[in-house]
Design a protein around this motif. Structure first.
Motif, PDB file in Angstrom:
ATOM      1  N   PHE A  64       0.847  -1.189   0.000  1.00  0.00           N
ATOM      2  CA  PHE A  64       0.000   0.000   0.000  1.00  0.00           C
ATOM      3  C   PHE A  64       0.879   1.233   0.000  1.00  0.00           C
ATOM      4  CE2 PHE A  64       0.586  -0.900   4.477  1.00  0.00           C
ATOM      5  CZ  PHE A  64       0.678   0.336   5.099  1.00  0.00           C
ATOM      6  N   MET A  65       0.307   2.316  -0.491  1.00  0.00           N
ATOM      7  CA  MET A  65       1.003   3.586  -0.600  1.00  0.00           C
ATOM      8  C   MET A  65       0.119   4.644   0.029  1.00  0.00           C
ATOM      9  SD  MET A  65       2.080   5.365  -4.162  1.00  0.00           S
ATOM     10  CE  MET A  65       2.722   7.007  -4.258  1.00  0.00           C
ATOM     11  N   TYR A  66       0.716   5.472   0.880  1.00  0.00           N
ATOM     12  CA  TYR A  66      -0.063   6.537   1.492  1.00  0.00           C
ATOM     13  C   TYR A  66       0.755   7.808   1.629  1.00  0.00           C
ATOM     14  CZ  TYR A  66       2.226   5.631   6.020  1.00  0.00           C
ATOM     15  OH  TYR A  66       3.134   5.478   7.035  1.00  0.00           O
ATOM     16  N   GLU A  67       0.041   8.902   1.841  1.00  0.00           N
ATOM     17  CA  GLU A  67       0.647  10.208   2.015  1.00  0.00           C
ATOM     18  C   GLU A  67       0.273  10.724   3.402  1.00  0.00           C
ATOM     19  OE1 GLU A  67       0.865  13.895  -0.943  1.00  0.00           O
ATOM     20  OE2 GLU A  67      -1.173  13.482  -0.253  1.00  0.00           O
ATOM     21  N   ARG A  68       1.263  11.273   4.084  1.00  0.00           N
ATOM     22  CA  ARG A  68       1.036  11.830   5.421  1.00  0.00           C
ATOM     23  C   ARG A  68       2.013  12.978   5.609  1.00  0.00           C
ATOM     24  NH1 ARG A  68       2.741   9.232  10.945  1.00  0.00           N
ATOM     25  NH2 ARG A  68       1.580  10.549  12.369  1.00  0.00           N
ATOM     26  N   PHE A  69       1.475  14.185   5.729  1.00  0.00           N
ATOM     27  CA  PHE A  69       2.299  15.375   5.873  1.00  0.00           C
ATOM     28  C   PHE A  69       2.655  15.613   7.332  1.00  0.00           C
ATOM     29  CE2 PHE A  69      -0.222  16.192   2.036  1.00  0.00           C
ATOM     30  CZ  PHE A  69       0.807  16.376   1.127  1.00  0.00           C
ATOM     31  N   LYS A  75      -3.590  13.150   9.748  1.00  0.00           N
ATOM     32  CA  LYS A  75      -4.328  12.777   8.542  1.00  0.00           C
ATOM     33  C   LYS A  75      -3.428  11.992   7.599  1.00  0.00           C
ATOM     34  CE  LYS A  75      -7.195  16.882   8.663  1.00  0.00           C
ATOM     35  NZ  LYS A  75      -7.631  18.076   7.933  1.00  0.00           N
ATOM     36  N   ALA A  76      -4.010  10.970   6.970  1.00  0.00           N
ATOM     37  CA  ALA A  76      -3.295  10.177   5.970  1.00  0.00           C
ATOM     38  C   ALA A  76      -4.247   9.884   4.818  1.00  0.00           C
ATOM     39  CB  ALA A  76      -2.780   8.872   6.572  1.00  0.00           C
ATOM     40  N   THR A  77      -3.701   9.826   3.618  1.00  0.00           N
ATOM     41  CA  THR A  77      -4.483   9.461   2.438  1.00  0.00           C
ATOM     42  C   THR A  77      -3.843   8.248   1.784  1.00  0.00           C
ATOM     43  OG1 THR A  77      -5.144  11.753   2.050  1.00  0.00           O
ATOM     44  CG2 THR A  77      -5.369  10.229   0.202  1.00  0.00           C
ATOM     45  N   LYS A 103      -4.710  -0.005  12.033  1.00  0.00           N
ATOM     46  CA  LYS A 103      -4.213   0.000  13.418  1.00  0.00           C
ATOM     47  C   LYS A 103      -2.824   0.617  13.486  1.00  0.00           C
ATOM     48  CE  LYS A 103      -6.854  -4.008  14.886  1.00  0.00           C
ATOM     49  NZ  LYS A 103      -6.793  -5.439  15.204  1.00  0.00           N
ATOM     50  N   GLY A 104      -1.972   0.289  12.525  1.00  0.00           N
ATOM     51  CA  GLY A 104      -0.628   0.856  12.478  1.00  0.00           C
ATOM     52  C   GLY A 104      -0.647   2.359  12.297  1.00  0.00           C
ATOM     53  N   LEU A 105      -1.525   2.842  11.419  1.00  0.00           N
ATOM     54  CA  LEU A 105      -1.644   4.289  11.220  1.00  0.00           C
ATOM     55  C   LEU A 105      -2.131   4.965  12.502  1.00  0.00           C
ATOM     56  CD1 LEU A 105      -3.130   4.436   7.614  1.00  0.00           C
ATOM     57  CD2 LEU A 105      -0.817   5.107   8.329  1.00  0.00           C
ATOM     58  N   LYS A 106      -3.086   4.337  13.172  1.00  0.00           N
ATOM     59  CA  LYS A 106      -3.602   4.907  14.421  1.00  0.00           C
ATOM     60  C   LYS A 106      -2.496   4.994  15.477  1.00  0.00           C
ATOM     61  CE  LYS A 106      -7.402   4.622  17.697  1.00  0.00           C
ATOM     62  NZ  LYS A 106      -8.671   3.979  18.004  1.00  0.00           N
ATOM     63  N   LEU A 107      -1.652   3.967  15.565  1.00  0.00           N
ATOM     64  CA  LEU A 107      -0.525   3.988  16.504  1.00  0.00           C
ATOM     65  C   LEU A 107       0.456   5.118  16.188  1.00  0.00           C
ATOM     66  CD1 LEU A 107       0.237   0.183  16.955  1.00  0.00           C
ATOM     67  CD2 LEU A 107      -0.680   1.766  18.673  1.00  0.00           C
ATOM     68  N   GLN A 108       0.516   5.532  14.929  1.00  0.00           N
ATOM     69  CA  GLN A 108       1.390   6.632  14.525  1.00  0.00           C
ATOM     70  C   GLN A 108       0.753   8.000  14.786  1.00  0.00           C
ATOM     71  OE1 GLN A 108       2.912   6.325  10.490  1.00  0.00           O
ATOM     72  NE2 GLN A 108       2.837   4.099  10.624  1.00  0.00           N
ATOM     73  N   LEU A 149     -12.509   7.995   6.904  1.00  0.00           N
ATOM     74  CA  LEU A 149     -12.772   7.250   8.127  1.00  0.00           C
ATOM     75  C   LEU A 149     -12.099   7.958   9.293  1.00  0.00           C
ATOM     76  CD1 LEU A 149     -13.756   4.605   9.596  1.00  0.00           C
ATOM     77  CD2 LEU A 149     -11.477   3.697   9.094  1.00  0.00           C
ATOM     78  N   GLU A 150     -12.843   8.147  10.378  1.00  0.00           N
ATOM     79  CA  GLU A 150     -12.274   8.655  11.617  1.00  0.00           C
ATOM     80  C   GLU A 150     -11.844   7.454  12.456  1.00  0.00           C
ATOM     81  OE1 GLU A 150     -11.829  11.884  12.626  1.00  0.00           O
ATOM     82  OE2 GLU A 150     -12.624  12.579  10.700  1.00  0.00           O
ATOM     83  N   LEU A 151     -10.586   7.420  12.883  1.00  0.00           N
ATOM     84  CA  LEU A 151     -10.086   6.306  13.695  1.00  0.00           C
ATOM     85  C   LEU A 151     -10.331   6.567  15.172  1.00  0.00           C
ATOM     86  CD1 LEU A 151      -6.696   5.559  11.905  1.00  0.00           C
ATOM     87  CD2 LEU A 151      -8.864   4.393  11.651  1.00  0.00           C
TER      88      LEU A 151
END
Length: 151
Positions: A64-69, A75-77, A103-108, A149-151
């Motif tokens: 997977f590929m995502y963007e996070r500033f 926020k991540a896309t 879950k990994g994104l939420k931990l970040q 989606l709101e985590l």
């Protein structure tokens, strides 16, 4: 067990192997090699874009590929979520991998996740809606749709 690792020299051959598969459901009629090559290049030269490899036990399952500033780290896309069709229980592995990724994104520290998909990809739209994403009120453009989606 699902594991996620950043793309590196040690696992890039796993992605190349997946691209060689002829009947990949998610990427029919698409030049996969160009798609992933561009994704990998972007992730190496654009600081806020990341590509991660997904494993089911020790077997390559997808990427997977995502963007996070950094300035809006909550926020991540997600731009790409591609799974190998080589598993007998492909749909179940895809669900578990996606859940593990969230879950990994939420931990970040990510609290809001968006996905950007082609408007014609009804099956992926249904997948994201089944994962509790909601369709954004205004489309990004006529060819793209956005779900959040709101985590």
């Amino acid at each position: 067990m699902i594991r996620i690792k950043p793309i590196d020299a040690g696992n890039i051959s796993d992605i190349c192997t997946m691209l060689a598969e002829k009947n990949h459901e998610d990427v029919k009629d698409v030049d996969c090699t160009s798609c992933i090559a561009i994704s990998i290049a972007v992730s190496k030269y654009v600081t806020d874009v990341y590509v991660n490899v997904i494993y089911e036990d020790s077997a390559y399952a997808g990427f997977f590929m995502y963007e996070r500033f950094e300035k809006s780290a909550e926020k991540a896309t997600i731009f790409k979520f591609v799974m190998s069709p080589s598993f007998e229980d492909w749909h179940e592995v895809r669900k578990r991998a996606f859940s593990h990724m969230l879950k990994g994104l939420k931990l970040q520290g990510v609290r809001n996740v968006a996905v950007s998909i082609d408007a014609a990809e009804d099956d992926m739209m249904q997948f994201y809606v089944s994962a509790r994403f909601r369709l954004a009120e205004e489309p990004c453009n006529t060819a793209q749709r956005r779900c959040e989606l709101e985590l």
